[in-house]
Design a protein around this motif. Structure first.
Motif, mmCIF file in Angstrom:
data_model
loop_
_atom_site.group_PDB
_atom_site.id
_atom_site.type_symbol
_atom_site.label_atom_id
_atom_site.label_comp_id
_atom_site.label_asym_id
_atom_site.label_seq_id
_atom_site.Cartn_x
_atom_site.Cartn_y
_atom_site.Cartn_z
ATOM 1 N N UNK A 295 89.233 -47.869 29.037
ATOM 2 C CA UNK A 295 89.440 -46.470 28.641
ATOM 3 C C UNK A 295 90.778 -46.291 27.937
ATOM 4 N N UNK A 298 90.679 -47.534 24.480
ATOM 5 C CA UNK A 298 90.024 -46.625 23.548
ATOM 6 C C UNK A 298 91.012 -45.549 23.102
ATOM 7 N N UNK A 388 84.827 -58.432 22.561
ATOM 8 C CA UNK A 388 83.824 -57.613 23.258
ATOM 9 C C UNK A 388 82.716 -58.486 23.819
ATOM 10 N N UNK A 421 81.275 -53.423 29.393
ATOM 11 C CA UNK A 421 80.940 -53.986 28.088
ATOM 12 C C UNK A 421 80.594 -52.895 27.077
ATOM 13 N N UNK A 422 80.144 -51.747 27.583
ATOM 14 C CA UNK A 422 79.938 -50.634 26.653
ATOM 15 C C UNK A 422 81.283 -50.144 26.142
ATOM 16 N N UNK A 425 82.659 -52.314 23.613
ATOM 17 C CA UNK A 425 82.143 -52.056 22.272
ATOM 18 C C UNK A 425 82.922 -50.912 21.639
ATOM 19 N N UNK A 426 83.214 -49.900 22.434
ATOM 20 C CA UNK A 426 83.950 -48.763 21.883
ATOM 21 C C UNK A 426 85.348 -49.165 21.456
ATOM 22 N N UNK A 429 85.037 -51.480 18.361
ATOM 23 C CA UNK A 429 84.428 -50.958 17.141
ATOM 24 C C UNK A 429 85.229 -49.804 16.559
ATOM 25 N N UNK A 430 85.820 -48.991 17.409
ATOM 26 C CA UNK A 430 86.580 -47.869 16.868
ATOM 27 C C UNK A 430 87.713 -48.377 15.970
ATOM 28 N N UNK A 432 87.928 -51.254 14.577
ATOM 29 C CA UNK A 432 87.365 -51.980 13.431
ATOM 30 C C UNK A 432 86.920 -50.985 12.374
#
Lengths: 501, 502, 99, 259, 630
Positions: A295, A298, A388, A421-422, A425-426, A429-430, A432
Motif C-alpha cells: 500500500x 502505491x 510483481x 500480488x494484486x 500489480x498496482x 504498473x502505476x 510503469x
C-alpha cells in the motif's frame, strides 16, 4: 587458508591496490575496480562448482583463533544458504561497479573513495554470510554499517546525512540489542559447555524458556530492523531515497538479506523453541509488512521510495516463508532473497539511470520513456515484472514457494499474503504507466537510451531474472538440503498432504 | 624500641623512579638555565617513565603484601594498572611537551603586558614536567595502595598537581583558571567525604587496611561499614566522574589545557578505577549485597546521563567529557560484576579507552584557528574535506567510543558487559546497550558534521603537528586500531593479570 | 557521657562544613568549610582510635593535617591567581564554564 | 564476637563536662562561620572550632595531635588563610543574599536531612567490641606511640607525603613566582649600547627632565634667550669635522606659534 | 502415456520469434511481421500434425506428454516443466494457432502504417506462446505461467498505443482485474498442494474423489475466481470493454477468440474438481448466467462497434461458463461454443477492423451507416458472423448455442427452468443488439460526415476474414455432426460418459424456442433501427439504457468500493507511517535530545550547585542505607 577466506580477502586487497591509484585517474580506478570485482565474481562461482550439494554440513571451513580470551575464532564456512547469498553479493558488486561510473564521480569524495568503500563492503558482505562464529558474524554485521553509512552520506542525494544517521542509528540500536543477546548466549554457553561462539555448539545449548525468548527477541529485532519488517521499517525508505542507486542496490539487494539470513541462521537455529513461540507473531508481522509495504509503495511519488516499500513487502514474503517452517517456505524464502537481490538491483540501477538522465526521482516527471528510450524502458519493465512476480521470471518461483509453503501451515496468512500480488500489480504498473507510457513529458524528449556500458551492466541481471524464472533448479539444489535441515533441526516436519501421496 | 621497617625497594621501584624523576625535575628547575629546560625535562620524564616501565616488566610476576610494610599490595592487577598508567603517560607527556598549549608564565595576569612579554620571549612553564611526574607517581600508588591512608595520600599526590596543571592553559586563561578552581574545590570536597568515610571504616574494623576491613566484615552491626563505604565511594566516584558526582568533569575538561585533559581523562580514570576495583574487590567484597545494588543504580544513571547530555553538547571537549562520564558508567559495570572476568574486562577497557581518549584529545590540539584551538563543534563542520586523514582518525576514535565492532571500544564493551551478565546483572547489560545506542547518536552526529556537511567559510585548519605530538597521536592511534582488530594479546594479558592479592 | 557523642559532633561539624561549601560564595570561606569537614573527619578518627584502642586513627589524623596543609597551599595559590585575574574571590563569578 | 551497644563506651565525668561545654560552642561557631558576612570572622570562628577540637583530642588521649592541631592547624594553616584574606582585601564581605534560585533552601534541607540521617544512623550503630581506651597504646607516651606507627607501619605513606609537600611548594611557585622577563640593564650596558647605535647624535643621551630643549647633543647649538640659535656654542672641532647640524634649524619660529 | 518432442516446438517457436523481434529492434522492421506469421503458421502446422497423429490413436492413448526439465523441486513439491496434449488441448491449439495465424496475416496489412509493427508481431507471438503454454501445461503451475503470460501479452497489446493515457490505463485495468483472478488461481494451487501434495492435473484427478467436498469447493471457487478474471465474467468483467483500446486484431484474437476463453478452459480442465463440488458448480452457473445477461444488456446500448462486440463476447463467454457449470455434459458444449465463437467473433472483429480501416479509425456506429455498399466483402463476412452469433441455422452459432440452451433446460427443476430462461433471454437480446450493430453499420443513411467514401480493405485483410467466415458457417455443423466433438472430448471431460438424466423438453422444441427468441430480438431491432438515424446518440434515454451505456455502473461500483477506499487507505497509511511509526522513532530521538538539553541545564557553571549535587547524591546514598538498615 580456505578458498572462502581468499575470496573474502580479495576485495580488501583490491581496495588497497585501488588506493594506490592516484585519485585523478578515475577512469583507471573504475576499470580496475570492475575487473577486480569481476574476477572475484568468477572465482566465487568456483565456490559453487566445488560445493558438495549432497552434504548439509559447512564446507570450505576454516577456523583460526582470533580473540582467544573469549574463545572467539575466525571461523568461516558455508552451506547452501550462505553460498547463494555470497554468490549474490559477489555477482552484484561488479554489476554495481559498472553501473555506477558517473554516480561515483558525483559524490563528495570522488570515485576512488566510492569504490574503495564498495570493496570494503564486499569483504564484509562475504564475511557476514561466511561467518560460523557468532562473534565474527556480529563484527561483520555491525562493521558493515560504516561503509554504507559513508556511501549514503557521501554519495547520496537529498537529505542524505539525516538518512545516513537514521540508518546507522536504527541498525546500531538493533545490533546492540543483539549484542545483549549474544552476551547472554555466550555466558550461558560458558556455564554449560564452556565459553564458545561456535554456532554448531551454541545450537546445542539448553536454555530455559523465558531466557530463550528474551535472547531470541534480541536477535530477532535486530534482524527485523535489518530486513525491515513492519514496524521497524521506517529507516529504509529514507535511506533508499537518499542513497545513490548503486548503494541502494547493495543496501536492499544484499545487506538487508543479512536480516533474513540471520533469522534462519541464528533465530531459528539457536532458539528453536522460542522461534516456535513467536512464529504466530512473526507471521502476523510479515503479513502486515506484505500488505502495508504494498500500500505504501502505491502511495509513493518518489521512484526510490517506491522501490524501497516494494522491498518491505517482499521482505514480508521472505520472513513469512522462513517462519512458515516448511521446506517449501524455507527454500522459497532463500531463493526469494537471491531473486529479490537481482530484481531490486535491476529496478534500482535502471531507476538510477532514469533519474540521472532526468535529474529527478519524482515519478510524475517521467512519461513516455518507452518511445524515447526503448531499451531502458524494456529493462525497467522486465525488472518491474519480476518484482510483481510474473510467472516465468525469477521472483515468481520463490514467491510461489513461499506462499505454498506457508499455506500448508498458516493458510490464512498465505491467503492474505496472496492478496499482495494484486497490490504488487498496482505498485508496479502505476509507475510503469507513469514513466514509460503516456505522452512524452516536456524535458524527456532528448533523454538518451542506455549506453553500451549500461547495457553490459544490466544484461546479466536481466538474464538471471529470466533464466532463474524457468530454471531455478541449480540454485534450488544448493538451497534445498540446507533448508530442509534447518526445518528439521527446528523440530518441524512438513504438514502432510491430506490425501494423495 | 623502634625496629626499622623493611621496604622491598625493587617492588616499589616503579613509583620511586617516577618520584625521583620528578625530584630531579624540580632540581633542574632550580639550577638550570631556562633555554635547555624543556628538552631536559622531557628527557627526564620520558626516561623515568621508561625506567619505571622496565622495572614493572622486571617485577611483572611478583606479588607481595608487604612491599612497604602493609601500605601497598604488589599484585598482577596492580602491575597491569601501573603499566597502563605509565604507557599512557608516555603518550601524554609527548602531547604535554608541545608547549604551545601551556601558559608561558602562570603568574602573569591574563591580558597583562607581562603575559605578552612572556609570550614574546617564548617562556615556558617547565614545572609542568615535575608536576606531571608527581601526578603519575600518585596515580601509580593509588592503584596499589592497600590501606586507607596510603589511598588518601596517593589521591592527593596525584590530585594536587592536576589541580595546578588544569589552570595552565595558554589561551582562554580565565576559563582555565576557573577550571582549576572548580576542580580544586570540588576535589578537596570529595577528599573530605573520602576521609570521613575512611574514619567510619576504621571505626568499624579497627584497622585501615583493606584486608582488615574485609576480614572484619560480618561482625554484626555494619552501619559504620555502610557509612564508610558510602562516603569512601563518594570520594572515588567523584574521581571517576560518576553521576551525580560528575559535575566537575565537563567544566574541567573544557577549561584545562587539552593535553592535560587528555592525560587526566585517560590516566585519572585508570588510577581511580584501579583503586575502586581494588577497594571493592578486596576491601568490600564481603559486603557486596549491600553495595552492589547501589553501585548498579549509579552505573545505570551514569551511563544514561552521560550519553543523554552528550547529545546536547556543542563543544567537542565537553562532549568527550560527557562521553567519559558514560564510559565511567560502563566501567562501573565491571566493578559491579565482581568477578575475575569483570576485573579483566575493566583492565582491558581502561587500557583501550585510555589510548583512544589520548588520541582524541591529541587530535583536538591540532584543530586550530588564529586564536588557538577550536573546540566549538559548529566550526568543525566540513573538516573532512580540509584534512581527511585527521578527520578519519578522529571519526575512527568516535566509532571506537561508540563501540562499533572492529574497534577497541567494542571489544571492551563486550568484555565488560559479558562479565556483568555473567554476574547476573542483566539490567546493567540492557541499560548499557541502550545507553550505547544513545551515545552512538552524538558520536555519529559529529562524524556527519565533519564529513557530510560543507565547510562554512572559516579559518579553522589542522596544524601540522610537532614531531612529539605526531608520535603521541600516531602511537595512540595505532594502539587503538590494533586493539580493535587484534585485541587478543592485551585481552589475554589483562586476563592473566586480573588478580588482586588479598 | 557516651563516646558516641564525639561522633555526633563530628557528623554535625561535617554536615555544617558540607553545607557551608554550598551556601558561601567567598572561595576562601568555601575552602575553610572544607577544612572544617577535614577536621570533623579527624575528630572521628581520634574518637575511633580511642574506641579501637589503637593509634592508627591518630596517625591518620596526623597525615590528614599534613595533607590538608599542602592542600591549603595549593588551594590558596589557585585562589590568589584567580583573584589576580578577576579581582574577585567569589566562586559564583567563576562560572563561565557551564552547560 | 561481642555486640555491645554504643553507650558502653562511657567517658569520665570531667570529660563530659568539657564536652558539654565545648561541643555546643564549637557547633555554634561552625554555624556562625556560615552566617557571618566577613570572611575574617569566619576564619576566626573556624580557629575557635579547631581549638575546641584540639581540646577534644587531648581529652581523648591524643595529646600530640591536640598540640599539632593548635600549632600547625590553628597556628600555621589558619594564619595562611588570614594572610590570603588580607591579600584579597580584608573587608571583602560576602553578600549573604543568595543569587542561585532555590539553592539555599535545598542546601539547608539536604543538610538537615544529611545530618539527621547521619546522627540517626550513628545512634543505631554499635561499636561491636569492647572499648579499652588508649592506655595501653599510649603506655610509652602518645608521641612515641605515634612515632613508632609513623615510622614503621606507615613509613611509606609518610615518605610519599614528601612528594605532596614538594608539589605544594612547586605549585605555589608556578602560580605566584614571577620570572623577570627582562634582565636589568646596568649603566655601563646602556652607555655602550648608546655609542654602538648608528650616528653619534644619540650618544649624548636625552636631556634631563625639566629642560626645555629639544636636543641635548654636542652638535646642537644652544638657544639664546631670544629664541635664536647660538652657533658659537658648538665646539670648533665638530664644526671642522662637519658634524655640526645647521643651527638655524633650531631657532624658535614665532610665526608658527602665532598661528 | 505417449511422449512427443513436438510439443515444446509449438511453444518455443513463437516464443523465440518474439524474443528475436524484441531484441533485434528496428533491424527487424522489414522482416519481423513475415517471420512472426511464418512461425505462427508453423505452430499451426505442428498442431495439425499432432491432431492427425492423435486422431490416429485410440481413445485411451490420444494424450501425449513431454517433460522438458524439472522446474521446481522442493520437499514434496515437484513440478516439472512438462507439457501435455490431449483431446481438449488440441482443440485450443488449433484454434489458437489457426485463428492466430489468420490474424497475423490480417495484421500485416492492418498494422502496415504503424512504425512499431514489428513490436506488435512480437507481442502477438508472445501471446501465442503463452496461450499455448496455458493449454499445454500439465499442471496448474505450468498453466499459471501461461495464464499470466497471456495476461501480460494482453496488457502489452491493449497498451500497444500507450502514448494515449486512456489506453495505458485500460491496459493496466485489464492486468489488475486479471491479477485478482490470479489470486484465485494461486490460492487454488495452494489448497490443491495442501490437499493433494501435487499440483499436476493427473495427480489431482487421480485423488479428487478422496478429498473432502469443502476442500474441493474451495478449490473450485478459487478456480472460478480465476476464470472470472481471465474471461471477464461477473464481477471481474469491467476490463473487457476498455480492452478494446488495443488494435483490432488483438481484440479479435485475444479478447474474443482465445484468451478470454481461458476461463472456460480452466473450468473444463478442472472438471474433476467441479464435478465433485456442487456448490462451486452452482456458483459457476450463477456467474455464467449473470454475465451472459449482463454482457447482453450492455451490448444493447453501446455505440462503439468494438465495445458492442466486446459486450457480446462477454455475454457469449457467459454462455460457455454457464455450460461448464452444467457438469460433464456441458463441458463439450461449452468447448463447442467456444470454438464456433472463436470463428465468428474473430471474423466479426476483423470485419469491424476492416470497417474502421475504411472509416479512418472511427468506431462510433452512429457515425457509420450504409457502409455495406462500399465494403461489400466486409459486409458479407460480417453478416455471416452475425447470423452465426444470433444462432440462425445452419450457421455455427446455432449448433453450439442451441445445445447449451437445451442442456440448461435439462439441468432439471427450477434451476433448469431459470437457466433455460436466462439463456433464452440472452438469445433474444443477442439477436437484438447484433441486429442493431449490423443495421447501424452497414445499412441505413450515411452518417460519417465527410466526403471520403470508405473503400474496401486490401486483400491481405480480407482473406483471413473470408477464411474465418467459412468457419462461422461450417464449424457448428462439423463439430456436432455425429456428436463428433462431444465424443472426442469425452475421455477428458466426461470419462464416466454421463448422459442427461431426462430431457426437460425435446430438443426440437428447444430449437424452435430458440429460433423464436432470435426472431423476436431481430424484429424488435429492425423495427427500432429501420430508416434514417442521426449521428448523435439520443440524450434522453431510459434509465436502463443509460445504465447500460455506463456498463451497468461497473466502473462506478469498483471506484466506490475498491478504488476510493483504497486511495484513502493509502493516504491514511502514508500519514500513519510518517506520524505514528516514524513519529515514534523520531520522538525517541527527540526525547533523548530534549532530555539531553534539559539535563544539560544542571550544569549551571556554579561550583556551589555542583557541590549541592554531590551533597544530594550523598544524601540519597545515606538515605538508602538508612532505609536498608532500619
Amino acid at each position: 587458508m580456505s578458498l572462502l577466506t581468499v575470496i573474502g580477502l580479495l576485495p580488501l586487497i583490491s581496495a588497497l591496490l585501488i588506493a594506490a591509484i592516484p585519485s585523478k585517474s578515475t577512469g583507471l580506478i573504475k576499470r580496475a575496480t570492475f575487473i577486480a570485482t569481476s574476477l572475484i565474481a568468477i572465482i566465487s562461482i568456483s565456490l559453487a562448482t566445488g560445493f558438495d550439494k549432497t552434504s548439509t554440513g559447512m564446507q570450505y571451513v576454516q577456523s583460526n583463533p582470533w580473540i582467544s580470551s573469549f574463545n572467539i575464532n575466525y571461523a568461516v564456512g558455508i552451506d547452501g544458504i550462505s553460498l547463494v547469498l555470497i554468490l549474490l553479493s559477489t555477482i552484484l558488486v561488479p554489476i554495481v561497479v559498472l553501473a555506477t561510473w558517473p554516480e561515483a564521480d558525483g559524490g563528495r569524495w570522488g570515485a576512488k573513495v566510492f569504490y574503495i568503500l564498495i570493496l570494503i563492503l564486499e569483504t564484509m558482505m562475504i564475511g557476514v554470510f561466511a561467518a560460523t562464529d557468532l562473534f565474527l558474524f556480529y563484527v561483520f554485521f555491525e562493521a558493515m554499517l560504516i561503509p554504507v553509512y559513508f556511501l549514503i552520506g557521501g554519495f547520496g542525494s537529498g537529505n542524505k546525512s539525516a538518512a545516513a544517521m537514521k540508518f546507522l542509528l536504527y541498525s546500531l540500536f538493533g545490533g546492540l540489542l543483539m549484542l545483549a543477546s549474544i552476551i547472554g548466549v555466550y555466558v550461558i554457553a560458558g556455564n554449560q559447555i564452556g565459553a564458545t561462539f561456535d554456532l554448531a555448539k551454541l545450537a546445542t545449548l539448553q536454555i530455559d524458556n523465558k531466557t530463550e525468548n528474551l535472547l531470541f527477541l534480541g536477535f530477532f529485532i535486530a534482524f527485523a530492523i535489518k530486513a525491515p519488517l513492519w514496524p521497524f521499517h521506517t529507516w529504509l525508505p529514507d535511506a533508499a531515497k537518499a542513497a545513490s542507486p548503486g548503494t541502494s542496490v547493495l543496501l536492499l539487494g544484499v545487506l538487508d538479506k543479512v536480516g533474513t539470513y540471520g533469522m534462519i541462521r541464528f533465530c531459528i537455529e539457536l532458539f528453536p523453541d522460542a522461534s516456535k513461540t513467536f512464529t504466530p507473531l512473526i507471521i502476523t508481522l510479515a503479513v502486515i509488512s506484505i500488505i502495508y509495504g504494498a500500500f505504501m509503495a502505491i502511495g509513493q511519488r518518489d521512484i526510490k521510495g517506491l522501490i524501497a516499500f516494494t522491498s518491505i513487502s517482499h521482505f514480508g514474503f521472505i520472513t513469512m516463508g522462513i517462519f512458515a517452517m516448511t521446506t517449501q517456505g524455507m527454500s522459497g524464502a532463500n531463493l526469494y532473497m537471491v531473486n529479490h537481490g537481482f530484481s531490486t538491483a535491476a529496478l534500482f540501477l535502471i531507476a538510477g539511470w532514469m533519474m540521472m538522465r532526468r535529474g529527478s526521482s519524482v515519478i510524475a516527471d517521467f512519461g513516455g520513456l518507452q518511445r524515447v528510450t526503448p531499451i531502458m524502458a524494456w529493462t525497467f519493465f522486465i525488472a518491474g515484472m519480476s518484482s510483481l512476480a510474473l510467472p516465468g521470471l525469477s521472483s515468481f518461483v520463490s514467491e510461489f514457494l513461499v506462499l505454498v509453503g506457508t499455506y500448508t501451515r498458516y493458510p490464512v496468512a498465505a491467503v492474505i499474503g496472496t492478496l499482495g500480488i494484486v497490490l504488487a500489480a498496482l505498485y508496479i504498473l502505476i509507475p510503469i504507466q507513469k514513466t514509460l507510457h503516456g505522452p512524452i513529458i516536456d524535458g524527456n524528449e532528448k533523454l538518451t537510451d542506455l549506453s553500451l556500458r549500461e547495457k553490459i551492466a544490466i544484461a546479466p541481471v536481466i538474464l538471471v531474472i529470466v533464466v532463474m524464472g524457468f530454471y531455478p533448479k541449480p540454485v534450488l539444489d544448493l538451497i534445498n538440503p540446507t533448508a530442509e535441515k534447518v526445518v528439521t533441526k527446528a523440530g518441524f516436519t512438513d504438514p502432510a498432504a491430506k490425501v494423495g501421496k | 624500641m623502634l625496629i626499622a621497617p623493611s621496604l622491598t625497594y625493587s617492588l616499589l621501584a616503579p613509583i620511586l623512579i617516577v618520584l625521583a624523576g620528578a625530584l630531579i625535575g624540580v632540581l633542574v628547575e632550580a639550577f638550570l638555565g631556562k633555554t635547555h629546560r624543556p628538552a631536559i625535562q622531557l628527557t627526564i620524564s620520558i626516561g623515568s617513565l621508561l625506567l619505571a616501565l622496565q622495572q614493572l616488566w622486571q617485577i611483572r610476576d611478583s606479588s607481595s603484601l608487604t612491599a612497604a610494610v602493609n601500605s601497598v599490595t604488589i599484585d598482577k592487577a596492580g602491575i597491569f594498572l601501573q603499566a597502563t598508567i605509565v604507557l599512557l603517560s608516555l603518550a601524554a607527556v609527548l602531547l604535554i611537551a608541545d608547549q604551545e598549549n601551556f601558559v608561558a608564565q602562570a603568574s602573569a595576569i591574563p591580558g597583562s603586558i607581562e603575559e605578552r612579554s612572556a609570550l614574546e620571549q617564548k617562556n615556558q612553564q617547565t614545572e609542568i614536567f615535575p608536576l606531571f611526574l608527581f601526578a603519575v607517581a600518585g596515580m601509580m600508588l593509588f592503584t596499589i595502595a592497600s590501606d586507607l591512608i596510603t589511598l588518601f595520600v596517593a589521591l592527593e599526590v596525584f590530585s594536587l598537581p592536576l589541580y595546578l596543571l588544569a589552570g595552565l592553559s595558554r589561551r582562554r586563561r580565565l576559563l582555565s583558571q576557573e577550571a582549576a578552581l572548580k576542580y580544586f574545590l570540588l576535589g578537596a570536597y570529595s577528599s573530605a567525604f573520602f576521609l570521613f568515610g575512611s574514619a567510619f571504616l576504621y571505626g568499624y574494623s579497627g584497622t585501615i587496611s583493606l584486608s582488615g576491613i574485609s576480614a572484619a566484615a560480618g561482625n554484626g552491626n555494619d552501619i559504620f561499614l555502610l557509612i564508610g563505604i558510602i562516603f569512601v565511594s563518594v570520594g572515588l566516584l567523584f574521581k571517576i566522574s560518576a553521576v551525580p558526582f560528575h559535575s566537575w568533569t565537563p567544566d574541567v575538561y573544557q577549561g584545562a589545557p587539552t593535553p592535560i585533559t587528555g592525560f587526566m581523562a585517560a590516566c585519572t580514570k585508570v588510577a581511580a578505577f584501579g583503586a575502586i576495583l581494588r577497594i571493592f574487590y578486596v576491601g568490600f567484597a564481603q559486603s557486596q549485597t549491600q553495595w552492589r545494588p547501589i553501585i548498579t543504580v549509579i552505573a545505570i544513571i551514569t551511563m544514561l546521563f552521560g550519553s543523554l547530555v552528550a547529545i546536547a553538547q556543542r563543544d567537542v571537549k565537553r562532549m568527550l567529557a560527557y562521553s567519559s562520564i558514560a564510559h565511567a558508567g560502563f566501567l562501573l559495570s565491571g566493578v559491579v560484576a565482581l568477578n575475575k572476568d569483570g576485573l579483566a574486562a575493566s583492565l582491558f577497557y581502561l587500557f583501550a579507552y585510555g589510548f583512544a581518549t589520548l588520541a582524541a584529545f591529541g587530535i583536538i590540539t591540532l584543530i586550530r584557528d588564529s586564536t588557538g584551538e577550536v573546540t566549538d563543534l559548529n566550526r568543525w563542520v566540513g573538516l573532512g574535506r580540509k584534512s581527511p586523514l585527521v578527520s578519519a582518525a578522529f571519526a575512527f576514535l568516535l566509532l571506537s567510543f561508540a563501540g562499533i565492532p572492529l574497534t577497541a571500544g567494542f571489544v571492551g564493551k563486550f568484555a565488560i558487559f559479558s562479565a556483568a551478565y555473567k554476574s547476573g546483572n542483566i539490567s546493567l547489560v540492557v541499560v548499557g546497550v541502550l545507553a550505547s545506542a544513545i551515545a552512538a547518536f552524538f558520536y555519529i552526529r559529529v562524524i556527519i558534521m565533519i564529513f557530510f556537511t560543507d565547510p562554512v567559510n572559516n579559518s579553522v585548519s589542522v596544524i601540522i603537528p610537532s614531531i612529539k605530538s605526531k608520535v603521541s597521536i600516531v602511537a595512540s592511534m595505532i594502539i587503538s586500531i590494533a586493539l580493535g582488530i587484534a585485541p587478543s594479546l592485551v585481552l589475554t594479558t589483562a586476563s592473566n593479570f586480573a588478580n588482586f592479592v588479598k | 557521657m557516651a563516646i558516641a557523642n564525639y561522633l555526633y559532633l563530628s557528623a554535625i561539624l561535617f554536615t555544617i562544613g558540607a553545607v557551608g561549601v554550598v551556601v558561601r560564595r567567598n572561595a576562601i570561606v568555601v575552602f575553610m568549610c572544607i577544612e572544617l569537614m577535614l577536621n570533623a573527619a579527624n575528630l572521628a578518627f581520634v574518637t575511633f582510635a580511642r574506641v579501637n584502642s589503637n593509634l592508627d586513627g591518630q596517625v591518620v589524623a596526623f597525615f590528614t593535617m599534613v595533607v590538608a596543609a599542602c592542600e591549603v597551599v595549593v588551594g590558596l595559590a589557585i585562589i590568589v591567581t584567580i583573584y589576580r585575574s578577576r579581582r574577585s574571590v567569589s566562586v559564583d563569578d567563576a562560572s563561565l564554564l557551564k552547560q | 564476637m561481642i555486640n555491645l551497644a554504643l553507650d558502653i563506651g562511657k567517658t569520665a565525668t570531667p570529660e563530659s563536662f568539657l564536652f558539654y561545654f565545648l561541643a555546643p560552642l564549637s557547633v555554634l561557631a561552625a554555624v556562625g562561620m556560615l552566617l557571618v558576612k566577613k570572611a575574617v570572622h569566619s576564619a576566626l570562628l573556624l580557629a575557635w572550632v579547631m581549638i575546641s577540637l584540639a581540646i577534644f583530642y587531648i581529652a581523648q588521649d591524643a595529646l600530640f595531635l591536640g598540640i599539632v592541631q593548635i600549632v600547625v592547624y590553628t597556628g600555621a594553616v589558619m594564619m595562611l588563610f588570614l594572610f590570603i584574606l588580607m591579600l584579597v582585601g580584608v573587608d571583602s564581605s560576602d553578600s549573604l543574599e543568595e543569587n542561585i534560585k532555590g539553592l539555599r533552601l535545598v542546601a539547608i534541607l539536604s543538610a538537615v536531612g544529611f545530618g539527621g540521617l547521619l546522627i540517626s544512623l550513628i545512634s543505631r550503630a554499635t561499636f561491636g567490641r569492647q572499648i579499652y581506651g588508649l592506655a595501653a597504646a599510649n603506655s610509652g607516651g602518645n608521641a612515641n606511640g605515634l612515632a613508632e606507627q609513623l615510622f614503621t607501619k606507615y613509613v611509606f605513606a609518610f615518605e610519599v607525603v614528601s612528594a605532596l609537600l614538594i608539589t605544594a611548594a612547586l605549585g605555589a611557585m608556578v602560580l605566584a613566582h614571577s620570572q623577570k622577563s627582562k634582565s636589568q640593564f646596568t649603566q655601563r650596558d646602556l652607555s655602550i649600547s648608546r655609542f654602538r647605535k648608528g650616528s653619534l647624535k644619540d650618544a649624548a643621551g636625552l636631556p634631563g627632565s625639566g629642560v626645555y630643549a629639544l636636543h641635548n647633543a654636542v652638535d646642537v647649538p644652544a638657544l639664546l634667550p631670544t629664541g635664536k640659535a647660538a652657533p658659537t656654542s658648538i665646539s670648533a672641532v665638530l664644526e671642522a669635522r662637519g658634524d655640526m647640524i645647521e643651527s638655524s634649524n633650531f631657532q624658535l619660529r614665532e610665526e608658527e606659534e602665532d598661528k | 502415456m505417449t511422449t512427443s518432442s513436438n510439443l515444446l516446438w509449438l511453444i518455443a517457436l513463437p516464443l523465440f520469434s518474439s524474443a528475436i523481434l524484441i531484441l533485434s529492434g528496428k533491424r527487424a522492421n522489414s522482416w519481423g511481421h513475415v517471420l512472426a506469421t511464418i512461425v505462427s503458421a508453423s505452430s499451426f502446422t505442428i498442431g495439425v500434425v499432432e491432431f492427425f497423429a492423435m486422431h490416429g490413436r485410440s481413445d485411451a492413448n490420444r494424450a501425449v506428454t513431454q517433460k522438458i526439465f524439472t522446474w521446481i523441486s522442493v520437499g514434496s513439491l515437484n513440478v516439472d516443466a512438462s507439457l501435455m496434449l490431449d483431446q481438449l488441448s488440441i482443440c485450443f491449439v488449433l484454434l489458437i494457432t489457426g485463428v492466430g495465424t489468420l490474424i497475423h496475416v490480417y495484421s500485416i496489412s492492418y498494422m502496415s502504417h504503424d512504425h512499431d509493427r514489428r513490436r506488435f508481431f512480437a507481442y502477438l507471438n508472445f501471446f501465442i506462446a503463452s496461450m499455448l503454454l496455458l493449454v499445454l501445461g500439465d499442471s496448474y503451475l505450468n498453466l499459471y505461467v501461461g495464464w499470466e503470460g497471456v495476461g501480460l501479452a494482453s496488457y502489452l497489446l491493449i497498451g500497444f498505443w500507450n502514448q494515449k493515457p486512456a489506453y495505458a490505463t485500460a491496459a493496466k485495468k485489464a492486468f489488475i482485474a486479471n491479477r485478482i483472478g490470479d489470486v484465485g488461481l494461486s490460492i487454488a494451487i495452494m489448497i490443491a498442494f495442501a490437499t493433494f501434495g501435487d499440483v499436476s492435473f493427473a495427480g489431482i484427478k487421480e485423488h479428487a474423489d478422496e478429498a473432502s467436498s469443502t476442500q474441493l469447493t474451495a478449490i473450485g471457487l478459487m478456480l472460478l475466481l480465476a476464470a472470472c478474471g481471465k474471461s471477464a465474467q461477473f464481477p471481474l468483467q469491467s476490463w473487457l470493454g476498455d480492452a478494446m483500446a488495443g488494435p483490432t486484431p488483438v481484440s479479435a484474437l485475444i479478447h474474443a477468440a482465445t484468451m478470454v476463453t481461458a476461463g472456460v478452459y480452466l473450468i473444463t480442465r478442472s472438471n474433476f474438481i467441479f464435478d465433485e463440488a456442487p456448490i462451486a458448480q452452482l456458483m459457476v452457473l450463477v456467474v455464467g448466467g449473470i454475465t451472459l445477461l449482463f454482457g447482453a444488456v450492455i451490448g444493447m446500448a453501446k455505440d462503439d462497434i468494438k465495445k458492442a462486440l466486446a459486450a457480446s463476447t462477454m455475454s457469449q463467454i457467459g454462455y460457455m461458463i454457464l455450460a461448464t457449470g452444467l457438469g460433464p455434459i456441458g463441458y463439450a458444449f461449452a468447448i463447442m461454443h467456444l470454438l464456433t465463437h472463436g470463428f465468428f467473433k474473430a471474423s466479426m472483429f476483423l470485419g469491424a477492423g476492416s470497417v474502421m480501416h475504411g472509416m479512418k479509425d472511427e468506431v462510433n456506429m452512429r457515425k457509420f451507416g450504409g457502409i455495406g455498399k462500399f465494403m461489400p466483402f466486409t459486409a458479407l463476412t460480417f453478416g455471416l458472423g452475425y447470423l452465426a452469433i444470433i444462432g440462425v441455422p445452419p450457421f455455427s452459432g446455432f449448433y453450439s448455442k442451441d445445445k447449451i440452451i437445451e442442456t440448461a433446460f435439462n439441468a432439471g427443476g427450477i434451476k433448469g427452468i431459470a437457466l433455460g430462461m436466462a439463456t433464452l433471454l440472452g438469445a433474444v437480446i443477442t439477436a437484438f443488439y447484433m441486429t442493431r450493430v449490423v443495421i447501424l453499420t452497414f445499412f441505413g443513411n450515411e452518417r460519417w460526415g465527410h466526403k471520403d467514401e470508405p473503400a474496401e480493405s486490401p486483400a491481405l485483410m480480407l482473406i483471413p476474414i473470408g477464411l474465418l467466415s467459412i468457419g462461422s458457417i461450417a464449424a457448428g455443423f462439423i463439430f456436432s455432426k455425429g456428436d463428433g466433438l462431444v465424443n472426442w472430448l469425452q475421455p477428458v471431460v466426461n470419462p464416466l460418459k454421463e448422459h442427461h438424466a431426462e430431457e426437460f423438453l425435446p430438443p426440437i422444441i428447444v430449437s424452435l424456442m430458440t429460433l423464436v427468441a432470435v426472431m423476436i430480438g431481430l424484429t424488435v431491432a429492425i423495427l427500432k433501427y429501420r430508416g434514417d438515424q442521426v449521428a448523435q446518440a439520443p440524450e434522453k434515454v431510459s434509465v436502463l439504457v443509460s445504465a447500460a451505456r455506463r456498463d451497468l455502473f461497473q466502473d462506478e461500483f469498483n471506484e466506490a468500493v475498491f478504488m476510493r477506499p483504497g486511495q484513502s487507505l493509502i493516504k491514511i497509511l502514508l500519514n500513519l507511517d510518517y506520524i505514528l511509526i516514524d513519529g515514534l522513532v523520531r520522538s525517541v530521538a527527540a526525547t533523548s535530545l530534549s532530555a539531553g538539553v534539559r539535563l544539560r541545564t544542571l550544569q549551571t557553571g556554579y561550583v556551589r550547585s555542583y557541590a549541592l549535587m554531590m551533597v544530594i547524591g550523598a544524601l540519597a546514598l545515606v538515605t538508602t542505607i538508612w532505609v536498608v538498615t532500619a
